[in-house]
Scaffold this motif. Structure first.
Motif, PDB file in Angstrom:
ATOM      1  N   SER A 173      65.059   5.467  85.558  1.00  0.00           N
ATOM      2  CA  SER A 173      64.898   6.692  84.777  1.00  0.00           C
ATOM      3  C   SER A 173      65.332   7.912  85.582  1.00  0.00           C
ATOM      4  O   SER A 173      65.805   8.907  85.012  1.00  0.00           O
ATOM      5  CB  SER A 173      63.429   6.843  84.345  1.00  0.00           C
ATOM      6  OG  SER A 173      63.255   8.037  83.645  1.00  0.00           O
ATOM      7  N   ALA A 174      65.181   7.801  86.906  1.00  0.00           N
ATOM      8  CA  ALA A 174      65.668   8.844  87.831  1.00  0.00           C
ATOM      9  C   ALA A 174      65.254  10.244  87.410  1.00  0.00           C
ATOM     10  O   ALA A 174      66.056  11.168  87.367  1.00  0.00           O
ATOM     11  CB  ALA A 174      67.186   8.751  87.977  1.00  0.00           C
ATOM     12  N   GLY A 175      63.984  10.378  87.055  1.00  0.00           N
ATOM     13  CA  GLY A 175      63.452  11.716  86.782  1.00  0.00           C
ATOM     14  C   GLY A 175      63.931  12.326  85.487  1.00  0.00           C
ATOM     15  O   GLY A 175      63.984  13.543  85.340  1.00  0.00           O
ATOM     16  N   LEU A 206      50.753   4.087  91.416  1.00  0.00           N
ATOM     17  CA  LEU A 206      52.065   4.511  91.934  1.00  0.00           C
ATOM     18  C   LEU A 206      52.312   6.007  91.693  1.00  0.00           C
ATOM     19  O   LEU A 206      53.391   6.511  92.001  1.00  0.00           O
ATOM     20  CB  LEU A 206      53.181   3.692  91.268  1.00  0.00           C
ATOM     21  CG  LEU A 206      53.261   2.213  91.671  1.00  0.00           C
ATOM     22  CD1 LEU A 206      54.281   1.464  90.810  1.00  0.00           C
ATOM     23  CD2 LEU A 206      53.622   2.066  93.154  1.00  0.00           C
ATOM     24  N   GLY A 207      51.330   6.683  91.090  1.00  0.00           N
ATOM     25  CA  GLY A 207      51.446   8.135  90.909  1.00  0.00           C
ATOM     26  C   GLY A 207      51.902   8.570  89.534  1.00  0.00           C
ATOM     27  O   GLY A 207      52.146   9.762  89.307  1.00  0.00           O
ATOM     28  N   CYS A 208      52.033   7.607  88.601  1.00  0.00           N
ATOM     29  CA  CYS A 208      52.463   7.957  87.238  1.00  0.00           C
ATOM     30  C   CYS A 208      51.270   8.405  86.392  1.00  0.00           C
ATOM     31  O   CYS A 208      50.130   8.063  86.681  1.00  0.00           O
ATOM     32  CB  CYS A 208      53.072   6.740  86.531  1.00  0.00           C
ATOM     33  SG  CYS A 208      54.506   6.070  87.341  1.00  0.00           S
ATOM     34  N   VAL A 209      51.583   9.131  85.319  1.00  0.00           N
ATOM     35  CA  VAL A 209      50.606   9.346  84.258  1.00  0.00           C
ATOM     36  C   VAL A 209      50.849   8.229  83.252  1.00  0.00           C
ATOM     37  O   VAL A 209      51.839   8.242  82.512  1.00  0.00           O
ATOM     38  CB  VAL A 209      50.791  10.722  83.596  1.00  0.00           C
ATOM     39  CG1 VAL A 209      49.849  10.881  82.415  1.00  0.00           C
ATOM     40  CG2 VAL A 209      50.563  11.825  84.612  1.00  0.00           C
ATOM     41  N   ALA A 210      49.984   7.211  83.276  1.00  0.00           N
ATOM     42  CA  ALA A 210      50.208   5.994  82.482  1.00  0.00           C
ATOM     43  C   ALA A 210      49.229   5.913  81.328  1.00  0.00           C
ATOM     44  O   ALA A 210      48.039   6.198  81.488  1.00  0.00           O
ATOM     45  CB  ALA A 210      50.063   4.767  83.376  1.00  0.00           C
ATOM     46  N   GLN A 269      56.988  17.460  88.927  1.00  0.00           N
ATOM     47  CA  GLN A 269      56.821  17.019  87.541  1.00  0.00           C
ATOM     48  C   GLN A 269      56.232  15.615  87.507  1.00  0.00           C
ATOM     49  O   GLN A 269      56.609  14.761  88.309  1.00  0.00           O
ATOM     50  CB  GLN A 269      58.166  17.037  86.824  1.00  0.00           C
ATOM     51  CG  GLN A 269      58.520  18.415  86.278  1.00  0.00           C
ATOM     52  CD  GLN A 269      59.801  18.362  85.501  1.00  0.00           C
ATOM     53  OE1 GLN A 269      60.823  17.946  86.040  1.00  0.00           O
ATOM     54  NE2 GLN A 269      59.767  18.765  84.257  1.00  0.00           N
ATOM     55  N   GLU A 270      55.313  15.396  86.557  1.00  0.00           N
ATOM     56  CA  GLU A 270      54.678  14.085  86.475  1.00  0.00           C
ATOM     57  C   GLU A 270      55.604  13.084  85.807  1.00  0.00           C
ATOM     58  O   GLU A 270      56.355  13.434  84.902  1.00  0.00           O
ATOM     59  CB  GLU A 270      53.374  14.201  85.677  1.00  0.00           C
ATOM     60  CG  GLU A 270      52.271  14.841  86.500  1.00  0.00           C
ATOM     61  CD  GLU A 270      51.060  15.188  85.681  1.00  0.00           C
ATOM     62  OE1 GLU A 270      51.200  15.387  84.459  1.00  0.00           O
ATOM     63  OE2 GLU A 270      49.974  15.264  86.258  1.00  0.00           O
ATOM     64  N   ARG A 271      55.553  11.851  86.276  1.00  0.00           N
ATOM     65  CA  ARG A 271      56.332  10.777  85.680  1.00  0.00           C
ATOM     66  C   ARG A 271      55.435  10.074  84.669  1.00  0.00           C
ATOM     67  O   ARG A 271      54.452   9.444  85.056  1.00  0.00           O
ATOM     68  CB  ARG A 271      56.781   9.772  86.756  1.00  0.00           C
ATOM     69  CG  ARG A 271      57.343  10.358  88.048  1.00  0.00           C
ATOM     70  CD  ARG A 271      58.746  10.898  87.936  1.00  0.00           C
ATOM     71  NE  ARG A 271      59.724  10.044  87.304  1.00  0.00           N
ATOM     72  CZ  ARG A 271      60.573   9.237  87.969  1.00  0.00           C
ATOM     73  NH1 ARG A 271      60.523   9.155  89.286  1.00  0.00           N
ATOM     74  NH2 ARG A 271      61.475   8.526  87.315  1.00  0.00           N
TER      75      ARG A 271
END
Ligand SMILES: Cc1cc2nc3c(=O)[nH]c(=O)nc-3n(C[C@H](O)[C@H](O)[C@H](O)COP(=O)(O)O)c2cc1C
Length: 186
Positions: free
Chosen positions: A180-182, A35-39, A4-6
């Motif tokens: 946030s821990a997912g 860092l791999g997020c969808v920002a 799942q995307e963060r």
């Protein structure tokens, strides 16, 4: 099953063309992407609203822009408010948006991880405004356990691509992801 995307949404509290807080939000979004997020950067200019008052709400209801902004914020795993400091407080633009969004639902960001940032051209880093924002976040019952990041001398530090600032932002975003821990919205 795919990972799942963060998602992380940065909301500048300024809509000035040359805003240093918009610049900080854009730099932070780029680092979060690395860092791999969808920002995303959520520009309040795209959500124009009148100044809140109860008569206005009674007469015409909650503006569509408030409902749209509410849904954008709710849909993001993490929200980061990036506000200028005006006389020791966050901007009326940001506070007004928060107030309207809480008329769509009472505590729309309850339990969501919310980060607080501030950029100032001077050395102060918006410390006082960040304290006020923390009080507002407490009343909304969000998770704001990650210490706020105030950035003084922000214009020159961003222009110089200051590696210390980049490192501070990277650690800040990483802390938000841990906090946030997912907790990814459905
Ligand atoms: C009404 C007003 C009040 C301000 N008060 C503060 C303040 O309390 N502390 C501070 O560091 N800067 C203060 N400033 C300067 C802002 O930090 C500066 O204008 C900044 O560039 C605004 O953010 P922006 O560039 O993202 O629009 C104030 C500016 C304005 C217009």
């Amino acid at each position: 099953m795919g990972r799942q995307e963060r998602s992380i949404a940065f909301v500048p509290g300024s809509r000035r063309a040359d805003s240093v807080n918009v610049a900080l939000a854009e730099l932070s979004a780029a680092i979060a992407t690395d860092l791999g997020c969808v920002a995303t950067v959520v520009h309040l200019d795209d959500f124009a609203m009148p100044m809140y008052d109860g008569d206005c709400e009674d007469e015409v209801g909650v503006p569509d822009a408030a409902a749209r902004l509410h849904d954008v914020l709710v849909a993001s795993e993490i929200v980061v408010l990036v506000s200028p400091e005006y006389n020791g407080a966050p901007t009326p633009l940001l506070k007004n948006a928060i107030d309207w969004v809480t008329r769509v639902s009472k505590r729309p960001l309850e339990n969501k991880t919310v980060g607080l940032m501030s950029a100032t051209p001077g050395s102060g880093g918006g410390t006082s405004g960040l304290k006020v924002l923390s009080v507002i976040m407490a009343s909304l019952r969000v998770n704001h356990e990650v210490p706020p990041l105030g950035v003084g001398k922000a214009r020159s530090r961003i222009a110089d691509n200051d590696p210390v600032l980049r490192d501070e932002i990277e650690r800040f975003v990483s802390s938000l992801l841990v906090a946030s821990a997912g907790n990814v919205p459905a």
